[in-house]
Design a protein around this motif. Structure first.
Motif, PDB file in Angstrom:
ATOM      1  N   MET A  60     -22.618 -15.466   4.637  1.00 49.10           N
ATOM      2  CA  MET A  60     -21.151 -15.505   4.613  1.00 49.10           C
ATOM      3  C   MET A  60     -20.579 -14.136   4.952  1.00 49.10           C
ATOM      4  SD  MET A  60     -20.335 -17.874   1.244  1.00 49.10           S
ATOM      5  CE  MET A  60     -21.297 -16.846   0.123  1.00 49.10           C
ATOM      6  N   TYR A  61     -19.408 -14.122   5.572  1.00 47.03           N
ATOM      7  CA  TYR A  61     -18.676 -12.907   5.872  1.00 47.03           C
ATOM      8  C   TYR A  61     -17.205 -13.186   5.645  1.00 47.03           C
ATOM      9  CZ  TYR A  61     -17.890 -15.343  10.291  1.00 47.03           C
ATOM     10  OH  TYR A  61     -17.559 -16.274  11.242  1.00 47.03           O
ATOM     11  N   PRO A  62     -16.382 -12.162   5.385  1.00 44.07           N
ATOM     12  CA  PRO A  62     -14.975 -12.397   5.054  1.00 44.07           C
ATOM     13  C   PRO A  62     -14.256 -13.187   6.138  1.00 44.07           C
ATOM     14  CG  PRO A  62     -15.591 -10.112   4.652  1.00 44.07           C
ATOM     15  CD  PRO A  62     -16.737 -10.744   5.375  1.00 44.07           C
ATOM     16  N   PRO A  63     -13.357 -14.116   5.741  1.00 43.17           N
ATOM     17  CA  PRO A  63     -12.986 -14.424   4.350  1.00 43.17           C
ATOM     18  C   PRO A  63     -13.993 -15.349   3.675  1.00 43.17           C
ATOM     19  CG  PRO A  63     -11.709 -15.759   5.862  1.00 43.17           C
ATOM     20  CD  PRO A  63     -12.517 -14.831   6.710  1.00 43.17           C
ATOM     21  N   ILE A  64     -14.370 -15.016   2.443  1.00 40.79           N
ATOM     22  CA  ILE A  64     -15.242 -15.861   1.634  1.00 40.79           C
ATOM     23  C   ILE A  64     -14.379 -16.563   0.591  1.00 40.79           C
ATOM     24  CG2 ILE A  64     -17.174 -15.844  -0.010  1.00 40.79           C
ATOM     25  CD1 ILE A  64     -18.245 -13.378   1.447  1.00 40.79           C
ATOM     26  N   HIS A  65     -14.674 -17.805   0.321  1.00 45.16           N
ATOM     27  CA  HIS A  65     -13.863 -18.607  -0.601  1.00 45.16           C
ATOM     28  C   HIS A  65     -14.633 -18.873  -1.882  1.00 45.16           C
ATOM     29  CE1 HIS A  65     -11.161 -19.190   2.773  1.00 45.16           C
ATOM     30  NE2 HIS A  65     -12.225 -19.473   3.497  1.00 45.16           N
TER      31      HIS A  65
END
Length: 270
Positions: A60-65
């Motif tokens: 995962m990379y920003p944006p992460i939820h």
């Protein structure tokens, strides 16, 4: 100011598929790039578990939820679960981690602007991704020539654009050429992005030149990093801007067909 290099028209052309226009990029020197084997962002096993999306199992990379129970999800999978955590069904929110957003080792987003591509990775991985999945033209050399021909310059549909990747000084650069609607008239813009971080991009400069019928326009600047999105660079007009009337003047003839030739050069600052 450095003068952009021109190229002999007898050189081969690279033709882009759209039926209503012809796009080509020819480099002054070099054969097509021999690409290194694909690689992706290397993440240690302990960190990988924390940054691995539970749905697609990708980093995962920003944006992460994240939901209220602490479960995380990548932005690409969020629409697939209708904004609900797949583990506990709670609503997902955004994690804002400035350290992760500014980390120089975080993945780069795909610089391809023609679709909502969510692929991310390191530079070698993205170069291969652009070549294999988006069929982007890859060229060696620090001097380039871009010719743009459009039968009806009064129509700009779906932001006609072109992307070509150049290998120069051991780095990769993305050349963008685009027509988009500004007010009631089409505007043409060409700009360069550096495949790397902003601090390293500042080690390079580039120039673009367009002209015809005894006139020419020259742009010189520093390439923007691909950390800045294509839209952000375009909407800030940080590149060679050609108004439609001037583009038609450069085209000559009856001013009913657009014929632009943009040449450019990349160099490293000492």
């Amino acid at each position: 100011m450095a003068t952009a290099g021109y190229i002999d028209d007898s050189c081969s052309e690279v033709i882009d598929p759209p039926k209503t226009e012809v796009l080509d990029v020819t480099e002054l020197a070099g054969d097509h790039i021999q690409h290194p084997p694909k690689s992706n962002v290397v993440v240690s096993s302990s960190v990988r578990e924390l940054l691995e999306c539970p749905v697609c199992l990708s980093a995962m990379y920003p944006p992460i939820h994240q939901c209220s129970n602490g479960h995380t999800l990548c932005s690409g999978c969020k629409p697939r679960v209708h904004n609900r955590c797949p583990t506990c069904r709670h609503e997902l929110g955004n994690i804002r981690c400035l350290a992760l957003e500014k980390c120089q080792y975080r993945p780069y987003s795909c610089p391809y602007a023609g679709s909502e591509c969510t692929v991310a990775g390191d530079i070698p991985y993205l170069v291969n991704h652009l070549k294999d999945d988006h069929k982007v033209d890859m060229h060696n050399g620090c001097t380039f020539n871009h010719r743009y021909v459009k039968p009806n310059p009064h129509e700009v549909e779906n932001a006609t654009w072109m992307l070509t990747v150049f290998s120069c000084f051991g780095q990769y650069f993305c050349l963008h050429f685009e027509a988009f609607q500004l007010g009631m008239a089409p505007v043409y813009i060409a700009f360069l992005r550096f495949m790397g971080d902003d601090a390293e991009a500042k080690n390079y400069s580039y120039s673009l030149e367009v002209g015809g019928t005894g006139r020419k326009m020259i742009w010189q600047g520093v390439p923007r990093s691909i950390r800045d999105s294509h839209r952000k660079v375009r909407d800030s007009y940080d590149g060679l801007i050609i108004q439609r009337n001037m583009a038609l003047f450069f085209s000559g003839g009856d001013r009913k067909e657009l014929k632009l030739r943009v040449t450019g050069r990349i160099w490293k600052e000492q």
